[in-house]
Design a protein around this motif. Structure first.
Motif, PDB file in Angstrom:
ATOM      1  N   SER A 167      31.377  31.812  36.502  1.00  0.00           N
ATOM      2  CA  SER A 167      31.474  32.783  35.416  1.00  0.00           C
ATOM      3  C   SER A 167      32.614  33.762  35.701  1.00  0.00           C
ATOM      4  O   SER A 167      33.167  33.793  36.806  1.00  0.00           O
ATOM      5  CB  SER A 167      30.163  33.563  35.298  1.00  0.00           C
ATOM      6  N   ALA A 168      32.963  34.561  34.694  1.00  0.00           N
ATOM      7  CA  ALA A 168      33.983  35.587  34.897  1.00  0.00           C
ATOM      8  C   ALA A 168      33.535  36.574  35.977  1.00  0.00           C
ATOM      9  O   ALA A 168      34.350  37.049  36.777  1.00  0.00           O
ATOM     10  CB  ALA A 168      34.266  36.319  33.588  1.00  0.00           C
ATOM     11  N   ALA A 169      32.226  36.874  36.016  1.00  0.00           N
ATOM     12  CA  ALA A 169      31.698  37.768  37.055  1.00  0.00           C
ATOM     13  C   ALA A 169      31.874  37.153  38.446  1.00  0.00           C
ATOM     14  O   ALA A 169      32.209  37.844  39.411  1.00  0.00           O
ATOM     15  CB  ALA A 169      30.237  38.078  36.795  1.00  0.00           C
ATOM     16  N   ASP A 170      31.640  35.836  38.556  1.00  0.00           N
ATOM     17  CA  ASP A 170      31.865  35.141  39.829  1.00  0.00           C
ATOM     18  C   ASP A 170      33.326  35.253  40.245  1.00  0.00           C
ATOM     19  O   ASP A 170      33.640  35.514  41.413  1.00  0.00           O
ATOM     20  CB  ASP A 170      31.501  33.654  39.714  1.00  0.00           C
ATOM     21  N   CYS A 171      34.222  35.035  39.287  1.00  0.00           N
ATOM     22  CA  CYS A 171      35.659  35.118  39.575  1.00  0.00           C
ATOM     23  C   CYS A 171      36.029  36.498  40.099  1.00  0.00           C
ATOM     24  O   CYS A 171      36.807  36.629  41.045  1.00  0.00           O
ATOM     25  CB  CYS A 171      36.475  34.805  38.316  1.00  0.00           C
ATOM     26  N   ALA A 172      35.462  37.515  39.478  1.00  0.00           N
ATOM     27  CA  ALA A 172      35.750  38.887  39.903  1.00  0.00           C
ATOM     28  C   ALA A 172      35.340  39.102  41.351  1.00  0.00           C
ATOM     29  O   ALA A 172      36.105  39.663  42.149  1.00  0.00           O
ATOM     30  CB  ALA A 172      35.017  39.874  38.998  1.00  0.00           C
ATOM     31  N   GLN A 173      34.154  38.641  41.696  1.00  0.00           N
ATOM     32  CA  GLN A 173      33.657  38.830  43.058  1.00  0.00           C
ATOM     33  C   GLN A 173      34.476  38.028  44.070  1.00  0.00           C
ATOM     34  O   GLN A 173      34.851  38.537  45.125  1.00  0.00           O
ATOM     35  CB  GLN A 173      32.188  38.414  43.131  1.00  0.00           C
ATOM     36  N   LEU A 174      34.770  36.775  43.744  1.00  0.00           N
ATOM     37  CA  LEU A 174      35.463  35.898  44.683  1.00  0.00           C
ATOM     38  C   LEU A 174      36.919  36.297  44.887  1.00  0.00           C
ATOM     39  O   LEU A 174      37.476  36.116  45.972  1.00  0.00           O
ATOM     40  CB  LEU A 174      35.395  34.444  44.193  1.00  0.00           C
ATOM     41  N   LEU A 175      37.536  36.845  43.838  1.00  0.00           N
ATOM     42  CA  LEU A 175      38.959  37.183  43.910  1.00  0.00           C
ATOM     43  C   LEU A 175      39.205  38.675  44.131  1.00  0.00           C
ATOM     44  O   LEU A 175      40.350  39.122  44.125  1.00  0.00           O
ATOM     45  CB  LEU A 175      39.664  36.723  42.633  1.00  0.00           C
ATOM     46  N   ASN A 176      38.126  39.415  44.328  1.00  0.00           N
ATOM     47  CA  ASN A 176      38.243  40.856  44.598  1.00  0.00           C
ATOM     48  C   ASN A 176      38.976  41.598  43.486  1.00  0.00           C
ATOM     49  O   ASN A 176      39.883  42.401  43.731  1.00  0.00           O
ATOM     50  CB  ASN A 176      38.945  41.100  45.943  1.00  0.00           C
ATOM     51  N   ILE A 177      38.578  41.296  42.248  1.00  0.00           N
ATOM     52  CA  ILE A 177      39.131  42.004  41.097  1.00  0.00           C
ATOM     53  C   ILE A 177      37.959  42.525  40.268  1.00  0.00           C
ATOM     54  O   ILE A 177      36.813  42.125  40.474  1.00  0.00           O
ATOM     55  CB  ILE A 177      40.038  41.094  40.231  1.00  0.00           C
ATOM     56  N   SER A 178      38.245  43.422  39.337  1.00  0.00           N
ATOM     57  CA  SER A 178      37.158  43.978  38.526  1.00  0.00           C
ATOM     58  C   SER A 178      36.673  42.946  37.512  1.00  0.00           C
ATOM     59  O   SER A 178      37.402  42.005  37.156  1.00  0.00           O
ATOM     60  CB  SER A 178      37.636  45.226  37.788  1.00  0.00           C
ATOM     61  N   GLN A 179      35.450  43.135  37.028  1.00  0.00           N
ATOM     62  CA  GLN A 179      34.913  42.207  36.035  1.00  0.00           C
ATOM     63  C   GLN A 179      35.721  42.286  34.736  1.00  0.00           C
ATOM     64  O   GLN A 179      35.913  41.268  34.064  1.00  0.00           O
ATOM     65  CB  GLN A 179      33.442  42.521  35.765  1.00  0.00           C
ATOM     66  N   LYS A 180      36.214  43.481  34.410  1.00  0.00           N
ATOM     67  CA  LYS A 180      37.034  43.616  33.210  1.00  0.00           C
ATOM     68  C   LYS A 180      38.328  42.824  33.346  1.00  0.00           C
ATOM     69  O   LYS A 180      38.746  42.130  32.410  1.00  0.00           O
ATOM     70  CB  LYS A 180      37.347  45.097  32.953  1.00  0.00           C
ATOM     71  N   THR A 181      38.949  42.907  34.526  1.00  0.00           N
ATOM     72  CA  THR A 181      40.181  42.154  34.765  1.00  0.00           C
ATOM     73  C   THR A 181      39.914  40.655  34.683  1.00  0.00           C
ATOM     74  O   THR A 181      40.670  39.903  34.066  1.00  0.00           O
ATOM     75  CB  THR A 181      40.769  42.504  36.142  1.00  0.00           C
ATOM     76  N   ALA A 182      38.819  40.211  35.295  1.00  0.00           N
ATOM     77  CA  ALA A 182      38.466  38.789  35.267  1.00  0.00           C
ATOM     78  C   ALA A 182      38.233  38.311  33.840  1.00  0.00           C
ATOM     79  O   ALA A 182      38.671  37.217  33.451  1.00  0.00           O
ATOM     80  CB  ALA A 182      37.236  38.538  36.122  1.00  0.00           C
ATOM     81  N   ALA A 183      37.534  39.129  33.045  1.00  0.00           N
ATOM     82  CA  ALA A 183      37.265  38.764  31.656  1.00  0.00           C
ATOM     83  C   ALA A 183      38.568  38.679  30.852  1.00  0.00           C
ATOM     84  O   ALA A 183      38.742  37.778  30.015  1.00  0.00           O
ATOM     85  CB  ALA A 183      36.317  39.769  31.020  1.00  0.00           C
ATOM     86  N   ASN A 184      39.478  39.617  31.099  1.00  0.00           N
ATOM     87  CA  ASN A 184      40.775  39.599  30.408  1.00  0.00           C
ATOM     88  C   ASN A 184      41.575  38.359  30.790  1.00  0.00           C
ATOM     89  O   ASN A 184      42.225  37.738  29.935  1.00  0.00           O
ATOM     90  CB  ASN A 184      41.575  40.858  30.739  1.00  0.00           C
TER      91      ASN A 184
END
Length: 214
Positions: A167-184
């Protein structure tokens, strides 16, 4: 440790695979092998003691090998990183070289290719497995390939994670970025690839050999 030895950091999440490659690399007597089972372990090991050559699989739990390549090269732009993978599509091979890898070894290649690749990397030479055509680096002028090529390195890593069911939330956690950035980024990836659903994104990744079936 003998300073004449090539210090290799071998990164794969399967202990049996690491053991096999370790034995292979140690047979020549000129390599000393350290191991890591994840990108996080590998990066920490590299920070503690930079290896002469880092050899990483692309498919790792959590943060993948491509992101590890980015992090190591960001820390040391002279670091020599080899990628080995069962995924050897033209786009993925080109992408790893664009990210700064000094070689790509297919897991379908002869075992000797890995030894030759490490020695080539240590000597500052680029390496591509003998079973992979060098035309791979220049292939792919179709519309779908151009769409993939339009992705930034960060966007491509998010694309791979999403295609693997993250999920976008998973991406945020794994890549050390915010959930908003991952969603964008997720939104940009779908727009650039002209896909509107997660299923279409997965099918594209399968067609291009970015991920494997199942």
């Amino acid at each position: 440790m003998n300073r004449d030895l090539i210090r290799v950091l071998l990164v794969d999440d399967h202990p049996v695979v690491r053991a096999g490659y370790r034995r292979l690399l140690e047979q020549g007597g000129d390599m000393a092998i350290d191991e890591a089972g994840s990108a996080e372990q590998a990066y920490a090991a590299f920070v503690r003691q930079p290896a002469d050559v880092c050899v990483t699989d692309l498919s790792l739990p959590g943060t993948g090998g491509l992101e590890l390549l980015h992090r190591i090269r960001a820390r040391d732009d002279k670091a020599r990183v080899l990628v080995f993978s069962m995924y050897d599509s033209a786009h993925l091979v080109r992408r790893t070289f664009d990210a700064g890898a000094c070689g790509f070894v297919s897991k379908q290649a002869a075992p000797e290719d890995m030894v030759a690749a490490v020695r080539a990397a240590h000597a500052g030479r680029r390496f591509l497995s003998a079973n992979l055509s060098r035309h791979l680096l220049h292939a792919g002028a179709d519309d779908e390939s151009r769409c993939l090529d339009s992705l930034s390195q960060r966007e491509f890593e998010v694309f791979r994670l999403l295609a693997q069911g993250r999920s976008a939330a998973d991406c945020a956690q794994l890549l050390n970025i915010s959930q908003k950035t991952a969603a964008n980024i997720q939104t940009r990836v779908k727009a650039k690839l002209n896909v509107s659903t997660s299923a279409a994104l997965v099918h594209l990744a399968l067609r291009r050999g970015i991920i494997a079936p199942g």
